[in-house]
Design an enzyme around this catalytic site. Structure first.
Site, PDB file in Angstrom:
ATOM      1  CG  LEU A 512      -2.004  -1.042   1.271  1.00  0.00           C
ATOM      2  CD1 LEU A 512      -2.638  -1.088   2.644  1.00  0.00           C
ATOM      3  CD2 LEU A 512      -3.059  -0.722   0.225  1.00  0.00           C
ATOM      4  N   GLY A 513       2.024   1.124   0.587  1.00  0.00           N
ATOM      5  CA  GLY A 513       2.876   2.304   0.631  1.00  0.00           C
ATOM      6  C   GLY A 513       4.080   2.051   1.496  1.00  0.00           C
ATOM      7  CG  PHE A 517       8.559   4.278  11.520  1.00  0.00           C
ATOM      8  CD1 PHE A 517       9.705   4.877  12.013  1.00  0.00           C
ATOM      9  CD2 PHE A 517       7.367   4.972  11.582  1.00  0.00           C
ATOM     10  CE1 PHE A 517       9.669   6.133  12.540  1.00  0.00           C
ATOM     11  CE2 PHE A 517       7.327   6.234  12.129  1.00  0.00           C
ATOM     12  CZ  PHE A 517       8.474   6.823  12.597  1.00  0.00           C
ATOM     13  N   GLY A 518       8.753   1.610   7.609  1.00  0.00           N
ATOM     14  CA  GLY A 518       8.629   0.338   6.918  1.00  0.00           C
ATOM     15  C   GLY A 518       7.487   0.351   5.931  1.00  0.00           C
ATOM     16  CB  SER A 519       6.751  -1.795   3.102  1.00  0.00           C
ATOM     17  OG  SER A 519       7.916  -1.272   2.517  1.00  0.00           O
ATOM     18  CG  ASP A 636       6.354  11.375  11.122  1.00  0.00           C
ATOM     19  OD1 ASP A 636       6.626  12.444  10.542  1.00  0.00           O
ATOM     20  OD2 ASP A 636       6.484  10.257  10.602  1.00  0.00           O
TER      21      ASP A 636
END
Ligand SMILES: *[C@@H]1O[C@H](CO)[C@@H](O)[C@H](O)[C@H]1NC(C)=O
Ligand SMILES: *[C@@H]1O[C@H](CO)[C@@H](O)[C@H](O)[C@H]1NC(C)=O
Ligand SMILES: *[C@@H]1O[C@H](CO)[C@@H](O)[C@H](O)[C@H]1NC(C)=O
Ligand SMILES: *[C@@H]1O[C@H](CO)[C@@H](O)[C@H](O)[C@H]1NC(C)=O
Ligand SMILES: *[C@@H]1O[C@H](CO)[C@@H](O)[C@H](O)[C@H]1NC(C)=O
Ligand SMILES: *[C@@H]1O[C@H](CO)[C@@H](O)[C@H](O)[C@H]1NC(C)=O
Ligand SMILES: *[C@@H]1O[C@H](CO)[C@@H](O)[C@H](O)[C@H]1NC(C)=O
Length: 812
Positions: A512-513, A517-519, A636
């Site tokens: 999805l994206g 911090f990761g996929s 964030d």
């Protein structure tokens, strides 16, 4: 002879109620003294109790959770008429008329009297067989002896301050009786207090929160078939299903648990707010999931006459200078309704001569019920107009208008955000003596300060020693708790295996994206609800750039995140953790993230959607900052982390990552981005950050929502104004802040909206955004204040243009 006695005694024992817990009670089996009645599954217990902390000479009939160590009362029978002793106290079914009644001694007289009764029209049935029992959902019912499905009376029809699942708030249309949640009078007295909530007496589906059973201070909005419009988090959550039902006989709001093992309750408490609690078996405490109204000071007259509500204070109420609580004792018990009174009375003679003066309270929200004095044209005239009347208590003079207050002042509130808002200086009348006392107190304080400084230095040295010891103890205690938590499947948070997640995501095929911090991968998981299993769409995040963090630490942090639920926060459903490999499973958001929608050329979000997103994100952040047990800084906030629901309501993603990642967090963040973007100046300069860093980032997001484009792309005056001429690129927020200062907010809005904006909302959003990106943390509002401001509840001053940003623009 002795044999006969023995037989008799044995018989008597057979018929005596079982000590400790009985199943039901009847005319022949009353509940006496310390005996209790327990529901079949052992969840609830009925008996006599004394409120925690009270002196123990008042006994009330109540229902509480049997297995929760700190006795948590959900219902009280004799709220206003306690028994004075357990001796001869008896809860029984009346042999005469079949009513359930509590009998016992009150006050000094030992003679038992009926202090509480189900009060059904008598006689129900003479020589009654009626029985009473406590059901598994906490309902105390009196049923017809011959026919147990005929409920004659039930405690759910007469709630106290608590609504448990399956109980209701509403109106019985046949009798005209209301089911109202009414706060206790104070922490030790269950008598009805000042605050209550129930359905609108005018017949709409809305729930009103009322002060003194008359003045409405919060409305939930009407039931739209799914939620109460203005309190979605209270009615759309993962714990229970809320419904509003109207029949010819009644109208009711009922919550039903999705999982009957969950222990939860809604309490209208002493602060006038409704709070939803959920019991956390692992940590053995109650966690608050939402409060309504969210802000303490939105509760009307919480602090009584002349009391000042302080949203930022440790205690919600204080008295203005020269005033003292009417009843210190009540204030100690969290009942502030008696308010404050002057330390020395006004000296006002009825011929109009007085020596009284005025004390200025800066930055207060003015109370209602004021009177305008048209004749007074200046502050001096206004003051003398007030002085002339002995009942005049205060005045303000602003914008050429004089306003005075007669009688008690209620609902005073200390404000911070709009500190130079004209009209927020309240001049409070004090006697000459009162004013003198204040001055001498000030002098004494100066003297005391010197001593204080010396004292603090000495105390500091001692405290450091004590802290070291304390910290060591906390570390030990945490370790112990960790061990017990790590083995459990913490509150509704699922622990998945690697295989589960690989299958769910088809071997991580549909990405999805990629976040900081990761996929994130899309997946489908089977979930069991009772006997059925349903398929739910999920988003699985594979955490990367993760140091060697302990498994237990990770599980612990994850489980605290699992408890955080708010309609504007993405819900964490479960996780996988083994060695370095860690994954988080979230609910799936069909519309993806805000950046995908906002910055696209082929779509344009309507102003209405944008404003709802602003409010939703503000509420979610306010909840993280102020609503959770431990304050959570998101760190964030950016459009990529704002996901959208089917109905376009926003949910904040990736909260709590700072805690999860520990030291690796800021490294991941800065290497990912490298640009200034949304980071507050104090963050870039390496200072410790507070919740105000989120406020800053939120301000940046606001600007992007307003303009429909990235702040960092630079902005040319030409495009906006369409005036032609030389093109100069500007950092949008700086340019916009300037426009706001000039009062030209219309120019700031996304040109694609073609002026289809609510100008009042646009003005509010622009001003809030500018306040949020101020350089000084203290100048930025809190998220709670932002919510208030966006809702239009407070007036917002025109903000200054932040300096750092201006500086930054000249650099680029
Ligand atoms: C009470 O119950 C007994 C036995 O079940 C029955 O004989 C009697 O008629 C009942 N009395 C009333 C008033 O219902
Ligand atoms: C028992 O009471 C219920 C509710 O009042 C009623 O509907 C039912 O007919 C009664 N049953 C008998 C056997 O009387
Ligand atoms: C109820 O209705 C009456 C008459 O329509 C109206 O005057 C009153 O303000 C309403 N009360 C509330 C609380 O809305
Ligand atoms: C609350 O309302 C009652 C009447 O409904 C009134 O007598 C009483 O003074 C009110 N209390 C306060 C503190 O205003
Ligand atoms: C929630 O309540 C509604 C209305 O009673 C019902 O139709 C629906 O099935 C309930 N949902 C769940 C999950 O219990
Ligand atoms: C929960 O318990 C109530 C009875 O108290 C029952 O009616 C309901 O069906 C139960 N719900 C589930 C989901 O087990
Ligand atoms: C008002 O009464 C006080 C005594 O009660 C007296 O000292 C004062 O002179 C009077 N002032 C006027 C203006 O009459």
């Amino acid at each position: 002879m002795s044999q006969i006695t023995a037989t008799f005694m044995a018989l008597a024992l057979c018929f005596a109620p079982a000590v400790g817990a009985a199943a039901t009670l009847s005319a022949r089996r009353p509940l006496r003294g310390k005996d209790t009645l327990v529901s079949a599954q052992g969840k609830f217990e009925l008996g006599l109790f004394t409120p925690a902390g009270s002196s123990g000479d008042r006994f009330y009939l109540g229902i509480w959770y049997k297995n929760i160590p700190d006795q948590t009362i959900i219902w009280v029978g004799n709220r206003v008429s306690p028994l004075s002793s357990l001796a001869f106290a008896e809860l029984r079914v009346s042999a005469e008329d079949g009513n359930l009644e509590l009998v016992g001694p009150t006050g000094a007289s030992a003679a038992p009297v009926v202090v509480w009764s189900s009060n059904l029209p008598s006689p129900l049935s003479p020589g009654s067989n009626n029985t009473a029992e406590i059901r598994n959902n906490g309902n105390l019912v009196l049923v017809d002896g011959g026919n147990s499905s005929n409920v004659l009376w039930q405690s759910f029809d007469h709630p106290t301050d608590t609504q448990v699942p399956e109980a209701w708030v509403g109106e019985n249309k046949l009798t005209g009786e209301y089911q109202v949640l009414t706060s206790w009078r104070n922490a030790q007295d269950p008598a009805p207090g000042m605050f209550s909530d129930t359905v609108d007496p005018n017949g709409t589906s809305e729930i009103f929160f009322m002060w003194n059973r008359s003045r409405v201070y919060m409305r939930t909005g009407v039931w739209n078939g799914r939620v109460f419009a203005r309190m979605p988090e209270a009615t759309k959550n993962t714990i229970y299903n809320t419904t509003y039902v109207e029949t010819p006989a009644y109208r009711r709001v009922i919550n039903e648990l999705y999982d009957n093992a969950t222990i939860t309750r809604i309490v209208h408490d002493l602060t006038g707010q409704s709070k939803m609690y959920i019991w956390m078996p692992t940590s053995q405490n109650w966690q608050i999931l939402w409060t309504g109204p969210m802000l303490q000071c939105a509760v009307y007259a919480l602090c009584g006459a002349f009391g000042v509500c302080d949203q930022g204070g440790k205690l919600p109420c204080h008295c203005p200078p020269g005033f003292a609580p009417v009843s210190e004792a009540d204030w100690m018990l969290s009942d502030w309704s008696s308010g404050c009174r002057r330390r020395s009375p006004l000296t006002c003679a009825h011929n109009g001569s007085t020596t009284d003066g005025f004390l200025t309270l800066p930055d207060v929200k003015l109370p209602d019920d004021s009177l305008a004095v048209g004749a007074a044209q200046s502050k001096v005239e206004c003051e003398s107009a007030c002085r002339k009347s002995c009942s005049c208590q205060a005045y303000t003079f602003s914008n050429g208008e004089c306003t005075v207050w007669h009688g008690e002042l209620r609902n005073l509130q200390q404000l911070y955000m709009d500190s130079d808002n004209p009209g927020s200086d309240l001049h409070l009348r004090l006697s000459e003596r009162g004013l003198q006392d204040l001055r001498s107190v000030d002098k004494k304080k100066m003297g005391r300060k010197l001593w204080l400084v010396l004292g603090i230095i000495l105390a500091g040295v001692a405290a450091v020693g004590a802290l070291v010891i304390l910290a060591w103890r906390i570390v030990l205690a945490r370790r112990r708790r960790l061990v017990s938590m790590a083995n459990e499947n913490v509150f509704s948070l699922a622990v998945y295996s690697y295989g589960d997640l690989r299958a769910a995501t088809k071997n991580f095929s549909e990405r999805l994206g990629r976040g900081s911090f990761g996929s994130v991968y899309r997946g489908v998981l089977k979930q069991h609800k009772g006997d059925n299993s349903i398929r739910v769409q999920v988003a699985v995040k594979k955490l990367e750039s993760f140091g060697r963090q302990g498994d237990k630490q990770f599980r612990m942090e994850v489980s605290t995140l699992g408890c955080i639920q708010h309609v504007n926060l993405v819900r964490l459903l479960g996780f996988y953790s083994s060695g370095d490999e860690k994954m988080l499973v979230y609910e799936y958001m069909p519309r993806g993230s805000l950046d995908g929608l906002l910055f696209r050329d082929d779509t344009c979000l309507s102003w209405c959607d944008r404003y709802c997103i602003m409010l939703g994100v503000a509420r979610g952040l306010a909840y993280l900052h102020h609503g959770c047990r431990e304050c959570i800084i998101h760190c964030d906030v950016k459009p990529e982390n704002i996901l959208l629901d089917e109905d376009m309501s926003p949910k904040i993603a990736d909260f709590g990552m700072a805690k999860l990642m520990g030291r690796d967090f800021s490294r991941a963040l800065t290497t990912m981005r490298g640009t200034v973007g949304y980071l507050a100046p104090e963050w870039i300069s390496g200072q410790p950050i507070s919740i105000k860093a989120d406020v800053y980032s939120f301000g940046m997001v606001l600007f992007e929502l307003i303009s429909g484009r990235r702040n960092s792309n630079g902005y040319s005056e030409v495009e906006v104004a369409g005036t032609g001429g030389s093109e100069s690129l500007t950092f949008f927020p700086v340019w916009a802040a300037g426009k706001v200062l000039e009062g030209e907010v219309g120019a700031v809005a996304d040109p694609r909206l073609r002026g289809e904006v609510m100008s009042e909302e646009l003005e509010r959003a622009c001003r809030v955004a500018c306040w949020c990106i101020q350089d000084e943390e203290e100048q930025r509002p809190t998220m709670a204040q932002v919510v208030q401001a966006l809702e239009g509840a407070v007036h917002i001053q025109v903000p200054p243009v932040p300096r750092t940003l201006q500086h930054l623009v000249t650099l680029t």
